[in-house]
Design an enzyme around this catalytic site. Sequence first.
Site, PDB file in Angstrom:
ATOM      1  N   TYR A  87       0.820  -1.208   0.000  1.00  0.00           N
ATOM      2  CA  TYR A  87       0.000   0.000   0.000  1.00  0.00           C
ATOM      3  C   TYR A  87       0.859   1.266   0.000  1.00  0.00           C
ATOM      4  O   TYR A  87       0.427   2.318  -0.468  1.00  0.00           O
ATOM      5  CB  TYR A  87      -0.915   0.042   1.227  1.00  0.00           C
ATOM      6  CG  TYR A  87      -1.922  -1.076   1.237  1.00  0.00           C
ATOM      7  CD1 TYR A  87      -1.533  -2.368   1.592  1.00  0.00           C
ATOM      8  CD2 TYR A  87      -3.232  -0.863   0.888  1.00  0.00           C
ATOM      9  CE1 TYR A  87      -2.437  -3.408   1.592  1.00  0.00           C
ATOM     10  CE2 TYR A  87      -4.150  -1.891   0.889  1.00  0.00           C
ATOM     11  CZ  TYR A  87      -3.739  -3.160   1.246  1.00  0.00           C
ATOM     12  OH  TYR A  87      -4.638  -4.190   1.235  1.00  0.00           O
TER      13      TYR A  87
ATOM     14  N   LYS B 226       4.255 -15.066   3.809  1.00  0.00           N
ATOM     15  CA  LYS B 226       4.499 -15.895   2.621  1.00  0.00           C
ATOM     16  C   LYS B 226       6.028 -16.043   2.505  1.00  0.00           C
ATOM     17  O   LYS B 226       6.648 -15.680   1.498  1.00  0.00           O
ATOM     18  CB  LYS B 226       3.878 -15.205   1.387  1.00  0.00           C
ATOM     19  CG  LYS B 226       3.872 -16.021   0.115  1.00  0.00           C
ATOM     20  CD  LYS B 226       2.856 -17.137   0.106  1.00  0.00           C
ATOM     21  CE  LYS B 226       2.972 -17.957  -1.169  1.00  0.00           C
ATOM     22  NZ  LYS B 226       2.313 -19.266  -1.068  1.00  0.00           N
TER      23      LYS B 226
ATOM     24  N   ASP C 273      -1.707 -18.670   2.229  1.00  0.00           N
ATOM     25  CA  ASP C 273      -2.640 -19.565   1.517  1.00  0.00           C
ATOM     26  C   ASP C 273      -3.226 -20.612   2.464  1.00  0.00           C
ATOM     27  O   ASP C 273      -4.436 -20.870   2.463  1.00  0.00           O
ATOM     28  CB  ASP C 273      -1.973 -20.205   0.284  1.00  0.00           C
ATOM     29  CG  ASP C 273      -0.510 -20.546   0.496  1.00  0.00           C
ATOM     30  OD1 ASP C 273       0.054 -20.168   1.544  1.00  0.00           O
ATOM     31  OD2 ASP C 273       0.086 -21.204  -0.376  1.00  0.00           O
TER      32      ASP C 273
ATOM     33  N   ASP D 197      -5.792  -7.529   5.145  1.00  0.00           N
ATOM     34  CA  ASP D 197      -6.954  -6.966   4.462  1.00  0.00           C
ATOM     35  C   ASP D 197      -7.841  -8.109   3.953  1.00  0.00           C
ATOM     36  O   ASP D 197      -9.070  -8.134   4.156  1.00  0.00           O
ATOM     37  CB  ASP D 197      -6.432  -6.118   3.275  1.00  0.00           C
ATOM     38  CG  ASP D 197      -7.506  -5.206   2.697  1.00  0.00           C
ATOM     39  OD1 ASP D 197      -8.640  -5.268   3.159  1.00  0.00           O
ATOM     40  OD2 ASP D 197      -7.178  -4.450   1.766  1.00  0.00           O
TER      41      ASP D 197
ATOM     42  N   ASP E  58     -11.597  -9.840   5.822  1.00  0.00           N
ATOM     43  CA  ASP E  58     -12.884  -9.881   5.103  1.00  0.00           C
ATOM     44  C   ASP E  58     -13.405 -11.316   5.058  1.00  0.00           C
ATOM     45  O   ASP E  58     -14.593 -11.572   5.226  1.00  0.00           O
ATOM     46  CB  ASP E  58     -12.730  -9.347   3.672  1.00  0.00           C
ATOM     47  CG  ASP E  58     -13.065  -7.853   3.596  1.00  0.00           C
ATOM     48  OD1 ASP E  58     -12.904  -7.170   4.629  1.00  0.00           O
ATOM     49  OD2 ASP E  58     -13.472  -7.377   2.529  1.00  0.00           O
TER      50      ASP E  58
END
Length: 378
Positions: A153, A200, A232, A256, A260
């Site tokens: 970001y 990751k 993952d 993020d 959700d």
Amino acid sequence: MASGLITRDKEMKKRITILPGDGIGKEVTAEGKRVLQSIAELFGHEFEFKEGLIGHEAIEKTGVALPDETLSLLKKSDAILFGAVGHPKYDNDPTLKVRPEQGLLKMRKELGLYANIRPIKLFDELLHASSIKPEILKGSDILFFRELTGDVYFGDKGRKDDGNTAYDLMIYQRYEIERIAHKAFQAAQTRKKKVTSVDKANVLESSRLWREVVQQVGKAYPDVTLEHQFIDAAAMKLIQNPRSFDVVLTGNLFGDILTDEASQIAGSMGMLASASVGDSIGLYEPIHGSAHDITGKGIANPLASILSAAFLLDISFGLKEESETVIHAVEATLKNGFRTTDIADNKISKENILNTTQMGNKVLQQIEKVASKQLIKQ
Ligand code: NAD
């Protein structure tokens, strides 16, 4: 409304800035504000409210997503209750240079809000509102710590000269990881004493630094178990066995997406509150966006904003009892069978499906009830 039911600490004047933003942000924040006003009256606190512009509305009126006037108001506040920003105009045209979300990103950066805390707790009454099986969900209680000021970001981004190559740099600095890791471990000490750090690290160098720093910070908290999961695998385990998580610590992008996904554990985006904190001021907001599809219909679920207000009372003002009053009032409202459309299953009768203001009213009634009982106990 009964006023001054519980009188204490009259000195405590607190400045709260309300940032309704766009779309349903305005609709739900109005209810969150009413709850704060009611708590102030019932418990004898003095809250001063001011309102600022942010997002699409700010762009329309001032040309920027976070006007200086709003920023200086925020810097003088003790806490902020925020709605959401966004407008279809920008979603449909990603090339527009001035965008509502710039207001949000700038606000986080300028106020040093580096940790986004998102509790994912399922109210028993909503066990059947989720698309996940109740036996998998029951008892889920997860606390997310999502880093907010680094990652793709804020890294260098752009297009190469040919226009056909784009890049967003995923970047993390040691101190950014250290400070949020400490917060996550400290929170875990007050819970089930487990931190799951998500990265990751098999592919990304920034994730390898993330893992290294989290391991180092973890040594200061020997009572907390630390485990690492790749993003993952974590995404899969979150819906396969949500009860296996306690505190989840993750970077900006992975956080993020995961939070959700985790909203489905709580039944709806309309139920989830969050706090963004740094070393001083706190900002409280629902995790949902401005929801263009339901804007103006008056049907948005205000409970995430109301629970954000509860979070504000607890974290920024240390008003635990007041905060719990709000949470119990939400619980009681759900127990009484009242729902907004997004959390209503087919067993809920039509007259118990409420609009935004009606739901706010029901919670306010319960707040008065819960506060009266507390007064009798004292
Ligand atoms: P969204 O969170 O606004 O909505 C997703 C879905 O959930 C929609 O179907 C919506 O109707 C439903 N929903 C969300 N909140 C609800 C509530 N309180 N009650 C009932 N239903 C609710 O996400 P989106 O549709 O992807 O994005 C819409 C806009 O919001 C976009 O412009 C996006 O950029 C913006 N956005 C802003 C924020 C923020 O300000 N923090 C966060 C996410 C998205």
